[in-house]
Motif scaffolding. Structure first.
Motif, PDB file in Angstrom:
ATOM      1  N   ASP A  38      20.420  37.393  42.984  1.00  0.00           N
ATOM      2  CA  ASP A  38      19.496  36.487  43.666  1.00  0.00           C
ATOM      3  C   ASP A  38      20.337  35.309  44.154  1.00  0.00           C
ATOM      4  N   PHE A  39      21.281  35.618  45.064  1.00  0.00           N
ATOM      5  CA  PHE A  39      22.240  34.652  45.580  1.00  0.00           C
ATOM      6  C   PHE A  39      23.022  34.069  44.391  1.00  0.00           C
ATOM      7  N   ILE A  40      22.899  32.781  44.098  1.00  0.00           N
ATOM      8  CA  ILE A  40      23.665  32.178  42.991  1.00  0.00           C
ATOM      9  C   ILE A  40      22.766  31.825  41.801  1.00  0.00           C
ATOM     10  N   TYR A  41      21.526  32.324  41.789  1.00  0.00           N
ATOM     11  CA  TYR A  41      20.536  31.764  40.869  1.00  0.00           C
ATOM     12  C   TYR A  41      20.305  32.503  39.562  1.00  0.00           C
ATOM     13  N   THR A  42      20.985  33.586  39.311  1.00  0.00           N
ATOM     14  CA  THR A  42      20.845  34.200  37.986  1.00  0.00           C
ATOM     15  C   THR A  42      22.183  34.090  37.251  1.00  0.00           C
ATOM     16  N   HIS A  43      22.256  34.630  36.065  1.00  0.00           N
ATOM     17  CA  HIS A  43      23.409  34.345  35.230  1.00  0.00           C
ATOM     18  C   HIS A  43      23.617  35.410  34.158  1.00  0.00           C
ATOM     19  N   ILE A  44      24.868  35.546  33.764  1.00  0.00           N
ATOM     20  CA  ILE A  44      25.278  36.460  32.712  1.00  0.00           C
ATOM     21  C   ILE A  44      26.214  35.678  31.801  1.00  0.00           C
ATOM     22  N   SER A  45      26.085  35.860  30.517  1.00  0.00           N
ATOM     23  CA  SER A  45      26.935  35.116  29.583  1.00  0.00           C
ATOM     24  C   SER A  45      27.533  36.052  28.547  1.00  0.00           C
ATOM     25  N   ALA A  46      28.618  35.598  27.941  1.00  0.00           N
ATOM     26  CA  ALA A  46      29.257  36.362  26.856  1.00  0.00           C
ATOM     27  C   ALA A  46      29.712  35.402  25.776  1.00  0.00           C
ATOM     28  N   ARG A  47      29.427  35.764  24.545  1.00  0.00           N
ATOM     29  CA  ARG A  47      29.855  34.973  23.391  1.00  0.00           C
ATOM     30  C   ARG A  47      31.347  35.181  23.149  1.00  0.00           C
ATOM     31  N   LEU A  48      32.036  34.094  22.782  1.00  0.00           N
ATOM     32  CA  LEU A  48      33.442  34.183  22.403  1.00  0.00           C
ATOM     33  C   LEU A  48      33.557  34.261  20.885  1.00  0.00           C
ATOM     34  N   PRO A  49      34.519  34.999  20.370  1.00  0.00           N
ATOM     35  CA  PRO A  49      34.671  35.088  18.909  1.00  0.00           C
ATOM     36  C   PRO A  49      35.107  33.746  18.326  1.00  0.00           C
TER      37      PRO A  49
END
Length: 258
Positions: A38-49
């Motif tokens: 959705d252009f720049i409006y969604t997001h994905i994240s990842a936890r760091l150890p």
């Protein structure tokens, strides 16, 4: 992995963090490849150890199809940027922080969290009955999906408690009138989850738009299919799917690993 090859702005990070950055950047590009953006409006994240509860999320304003490992921003659970360099250029989406920090705070088992605003996902989120077991893809989530009512743009940090309460122990949730949210114990699993849920929603919208009566499998069959999916869920399978998916984006310029 040779730390000396890392971008200068990220000097000092561990090889493990760089690997996670590369995989997360690849996931952003896969979401773009499948047109779930959705252009720049969604997001994905990842936890760091580690004990600091840091996670990576996209630099606000970067298109998903051009995301690089160095574009990802390391933040803490309070939204503070916690990496070297000029943090004034490392802006993140406030609503993305609210949603993702909620999940990472409450669900340490979910390493990666994906949120999308596709037409099919939004359409199903607005349908009273939610996700129907109309397809094999949908049966993966039979009895294994949560719902969260729409409260407006996710800028209120108090919403985090309600998001987490609604998610419970599930790995997938439909955000009413908003979109889809999934998590995975690895980036590879998170990709598989969002792939299956997006396909299920697209199939539902297509089936209901045909104007003819649809067939729903009986409860026993849906529950059986869901259990079959559960039994097949393992790291080996997700790794195989992930390796195949990476071949779809390997020719991207610039390289997502940069």
């Amino acid at each position: 992995m040779n730390v000396a090859t890392f971008p200068a702005a990220l000097a000092g990070i561990s090889p493990e963090e760089w690997r996670i950055r590369c995989d997360l950047a690849a996931l952003y590009r896969l979401v773009a490849h499948h047109r779930w953006t959705d252009f720049i409006y969604t997001h994905i994240s990842a936890r760091l150890p580690g004990p600091d509860h840091h996670f990576l999320i996209n630099k606000y304003g970067v298109n998903f199809h051009e995301m690089r490992a160095s574009d990802l921003v390391k933040i803490d659970l309070h939204g503070n940027v916690v990496e070297a360099g000029d943090i004034s250029t490392r802006r993140v989406n406030a609503a993305g922080f609210t949603i993702h920090s909620a999940i990472h705070m409450a669900r340490p088992d979910l390493v990666c969290v994906v949120h999308t605003h596709t037409a099919a996902g939004i359409a199903v989120s607005a349908q009273k009955d939610g996700l129907l077991p109309l397809s094999q893809h949908a049966c993966k989530f039979y009895g294994r999906i949560a719902y969260h009512g729409y409260e407006g743009i996710a800028l209120d940090l108090e919403e985090r408690e309600r998001l987490v309460a609604d998610l419970g122990r599930h790995k997938a949730m439909i955000l009413r009138n908003h979109g889809l949210l999934v998590g995975g114990t690895s980036i590879a699993e998170a990709f598989h989850m969002i792939y299956m849920l997006e396909r299920a929603c697209a199939a539902q919208v297509a089936a209901l738009s045909g104007g003819r009566e649809v067939i729903l499998p009986p409860h026993e069959v849906c529950a059986h299919a869901a259990e079959q999916f559960r039994q097949g869920e393992n790291d080996e399978h997700y790794a195989m799917v992930w390796d195949a998916a990476l071949r779809l984006i390997e020719d991207g310029k610039p390289d997502f690993r940069s």
